[in-house]
Design an enzyme around this catalytic site. Structure first.
Site, PDB file in Angstrom:
ATOM      1  N   HIS A 116       0.831  -1.208   0.000  1.00  0.00           N
ATOM      2  CA  HIS A 116       0.000   0.000   0.000  1.00  0.00           C
ATOM      3  C   HIS A 116       0.866   1.261   0.000  1.00  0.00           C
ATOM      4  O   HIS A 116       0.467   2.298   0.509  1.00  0.00           O
ATOM      5  CB  HIS A 116      -1.000  -0.013   1.165  1.00  0.00           C
ATOM      6  CG  HIS A 116      -2.076  -1.048   0.964  1.00  0.00           C
ATOM      7  ND1 HIS A 116      -3.198  -0.825   0.197  1.00  0.00           N
ATOM      8  CD2 HIS A 116      -2.146  -2.326   1.399  1.00  0.00           C
ATOM      9  CE1 HIS A 116      -3.934  -1.930   0.179  1.00  0.00           C
ATOM     10  NE2 HIS A 116      -3.322  -2.854   0.885  1.00  0.00           N
ATOM     11  N   TYR A 124     -10.029  -1.287  -0.214  1.00  0.00           N
ATOM     12  CA  TYR A 124      -8.833  -0.774  -0.902  1.00  0.00           C
ATOM     13  C   TYR A 124      -9.052   0.690  -1.293  1.00  0.00           C
ATOM     14  O   TYR A 124      -8.221   1.555  -1.025  1.00  0.00           O
ATOM     15  CB  TYR A 124      -8.565  -1.629  -2.141  1.00  0.00           C
ATOM     16  CG  TYR A 124      -7.278  -1.287  -2.878  1.00  0.00           C
ATOM     17  CD1 TYR A 124      -6.119  -2.017  -2.644  1.00  0.00           C
ATOM     18  CD2 TYR A 124      -7.229  -0.240  -3.793  1.00  0.00           C
ATOM     19  CE1 TYR A 124      -4.939  -1.716  -3.317  1.00  0.00           C
ATOM     20  CE2 TYR A 124      -6.052   0.071  -4.456  1.00  0.00           C
ATOM     21  CZ  TYR A 124      -4.913  -0.675  -4.222  1.00  0.00           C
ATOM     22  OH  TYR A 124      -3.754  -0.364  -4.884  1.00  0.00           O
ATOM     23  N   ASP A 170       1.912  -4.155  -9.468  1.00  0.00           N
ATOM     24  CA  ASP A 170       1.743  -5.483 -10.062  1.00  0.00           C
ATOM     25  C   ASP A 170       2.232  -5.553 -11.509  1.00  0.00           C
ATOM     26  O   ASP A 170       2.916  -6.490 -11.908  1.00  0.00           O
ATOM     27  CB  ASP A 170       0.263  -5.903 -10.011  1.00  0.00           C
ATOM     28  CG  ASP A 170      -0.287  -5.854  -8.592  1.00  0.00           C
ATOM     29  OD1 ASP A 170       0.523  -5.873  -7.652  1.00  0.00           O
ATOM     30  OD2 ASP A 170      -1.513  -5.784  -8.426  1.00  0.00           O
ATOM     31  N   LEU A 191      -2.012 -12.690  -5.913  1.00  0.00           N
ATOM     32  CA  LEU A 191      -0.717 -12.968  -6.532  1.00  0.00           C
ATOM     33  C   LEU A 191      -0.630 -12.374  -7.939  1.00  0.00           C
ATOM     34  O   LEU A 191       0.200 -12.768  -8.744  1.00  0.00           O
ATOM     35  CB  LEU A 191      -0.465 -14.485  -6.555  1.00  0.00           C
ATOM     36  CG  LEU A 191      -0.450 -15.147  -5.169  1.00  0.00           C
ATOM     37  CD1 LEU A 191      -0.346 -16.667  -5.274  1.00  0.00           C
ATOM     38  CD2 LEU A 191       0.697 -14.607  -4.312  1.00  0.00           C
TER      39      LEU A 191
HETATM   40  C1  GLA Z   1      -2.822  -4.583  -4.951  1.00  0.00           C
HETATM   41  C2  GLA Z   1      -2.678  -3.486  -5.985  1.00  0.00           C
HETATM   42  C3  GLA Z   1      -1.267  -2.884  -5.964  1.00  0.00           C
HETATM   43  C4  GLA Z   1      -0.857  -2.482  -4.544  1.00  0.00           C
HETATM   44  C5  GLA Z   1      -1.137  -3.621  -3.568  1.00  0.00           C
HETATM   45  C6  GLA Z   1      -0.889  -3.222  -2.139  1.00  0.00           C
HETATM   46  O1  GLA Z   1      -2.005  -5.669  -5.290  1.00  0.00           O
HETATM   47  O2  GLA Z   1      -2.937  -3.998  -7.266  1.00  0.00           O
HETATM   48  O3  GLA Z   1      -1.210  -1.776  -6.833  1.00  0.00           O
HETATM   49  O4  GLA Z   1      -1.485  -1.307  -4.150  1.00  0.00           O
HETATM   50  O5  GLA Z   1      -2.469  -4.093  -3.660  1.00  0.00           O
HETATM   51  O6  GLA Z   1       0.448  -2.973  -1.924  1.00  0.00           O
END
Ligand code: GLA
Length: 376
Positions: free
Chosen positions: A19, A218, A166, A113
């Site tokens: 985050h 989120y 990601d 993942l």
């Molecule tokens: C998800 C989101 C990422 C990131 C993570 C938390 O995987 O896709 O962009 O914010 O949560 O670190």
């Protein structure tokens, strides 16, 4: 029918730095061996057809779309990810001729993942190849542009307000390395990550929990961070250093303080992880992982019972560190364990899940693997 080419992209775990990406901070992922592959054949009628390739060898058609007419909100389910990738390339001014895609994925879905980033990135690379802009060719776009385009697919076409972690991980990670990524500057550094060489393993615990409030949770955290930065007159929470933290907290309403506390201390933990890995002190990274989990659980409040049970059981069985990885509210945890203790940790986590009445978790050792590439 023979494809023109096949491209694949991996899922990821994030070692630390959770985050922080949408706060312009630091992240530290590595790629999983699990990949999503997209076979592509160019067509010249502006149509995008998609099918999935099942493990039994059968093809399942998922629809045909006119690329020109793709619009956010009009494609649902998993097809919105590859359709979103086509939409984002089109929006970025890349003329796409049309393509037949056959997709086959092995990244666990709903496990935190990054199966969605693997699908978006593999599709984008396949479509770029069909458009004469192959990643390994002379007209290749910048990889970070591809990361931004595929993230835009997820934000604007699919409608998930995620950061850049990601897609960057899926595209940029390298075998035997973890990727230190400074999201604000766009700079990346490949850091050798040889757990086995230090007698260690990164055990992934897919809790198989996926709580329904994950999307709203989120988005709420993200909004809270943006609000805090605005109140402090800063571009992002990245701009608060650990030494300025107390002063910043005093200037914020109570409900925003834990969010800021997490982001600032997490960025600091990522930098400390980088220092320790550079000194080859992998075991010493464990305590930072555990501190990250506590911060995500108590301050950022994105953990859940299954993740906490996985982390506690792993630590009690002797893991040198453990934390949730990814967005949270379910998904996966990672534990840094010595190779000798691995099976003890596996048993401890499985037994703890049984005691709590949770469905059995899926466990595997994550070996840092290659990023997105052409398979053939
Ligand atoms: C998800 C989101 C990422 C990131 C993570 C938390 O995987 O896709 O962009 O914010 O949560 O670190």
């Amino acid at each position: 029918m023979e494809p023109d080419s096949v491209w694949s992209a991996p899922g990821r775990v994030n070692l630390i730095g959770e985050h922080t990406d949408y706060n312009d901070g630091y992240v530290f992922p590595f790629a999983l061996p699990h990949r999503t592959a997209v076979a592509v054949r160019r067509r010249d009628d502006g149509l995008l057809s998609m099918a999935t390739h099942g493990s039994d060898g059968t093809l399942q058609r998922a629809g045909t779309f006119r690329i020109e007419a793709l619009e956010a909100g009009e494609v649902n389910g998993w097809a919105s990810y590859p359709a979103g990738a086509a939409w984002a390339l089109r929006e970025s001014g890349i003329p796409l001729p049309g393509a037949d895609l056959v997709i086959s994925g092995e990244v666990p879905t709903g496990a935190g993942l990054s199966s969605s980033a693997a699908l978006e990135c593999a599709t984008a690379l396949a479509l770029l190849d069909a458009a004469g802009r192959a990643l390994d060719g002379p007209n290749a776009p910048d990889v970070m542009d591809i990361a931004r385009w595929t993230r835009r697919a997820e934000n604007e076409f699919v409608g998930a307000p995620t950061g850049l972690l990601d897609q960057t991980a899926s595209l940029r990670c390298e075998r035997a390395h973890a990727l230190f990524f400074d999201v604000r500057s766009g700079e990346t550094e490949q850091i050798p990550f040889d757990a086995a060489g230090s007698g260690l393993e990164v055990l992934v615990v897919d809790t198989r929990a996926n709580h329904s409030h994950s999307e709203s949770g989120y988005g709420d955290r993200r909004k809270g961070c943006e609000q805090a930065a605005e109140l402090l007159g800063l571009p992002a929470l990245r701009d608060i250093s650990a030494t300025d933290l107390d002063d910043a907290l005093r200037r914020l309403p109570e409900e925003l303080r834990p969010l800021v506390q997490h982001v600032v201390t997490e960025n600091d933990r990522v930098l400390e992880t980088l220092r320790r890995l550079r000194r080859d002190e992998l075991t010493e990274v464990g305590e930072l992982l555990t501190a990250s989990h506590a911060s995500l659980r108590d301050d950022y409040r994105v953990s859940c019972a299954e993740l906490d049970v996985a982390v506690e059981a792993a630590l009690e069985s002797g893991a040198s560190g453990a934390r949730m990885t990814g967005g949270g509210f379910g998904g996966s945890a990672i534990a840094l364990v010595s190779t000798e203790l691995r099976s003890r940790t596996e048993q401890a986590v499985t037994a703890a899940f049984e005691r709590h009445g949770f469905p059995a978790p899926r466990l595997f050792t994550a070996v840092p693997s290659a990023g997105a590439a052409r398979d053939r």
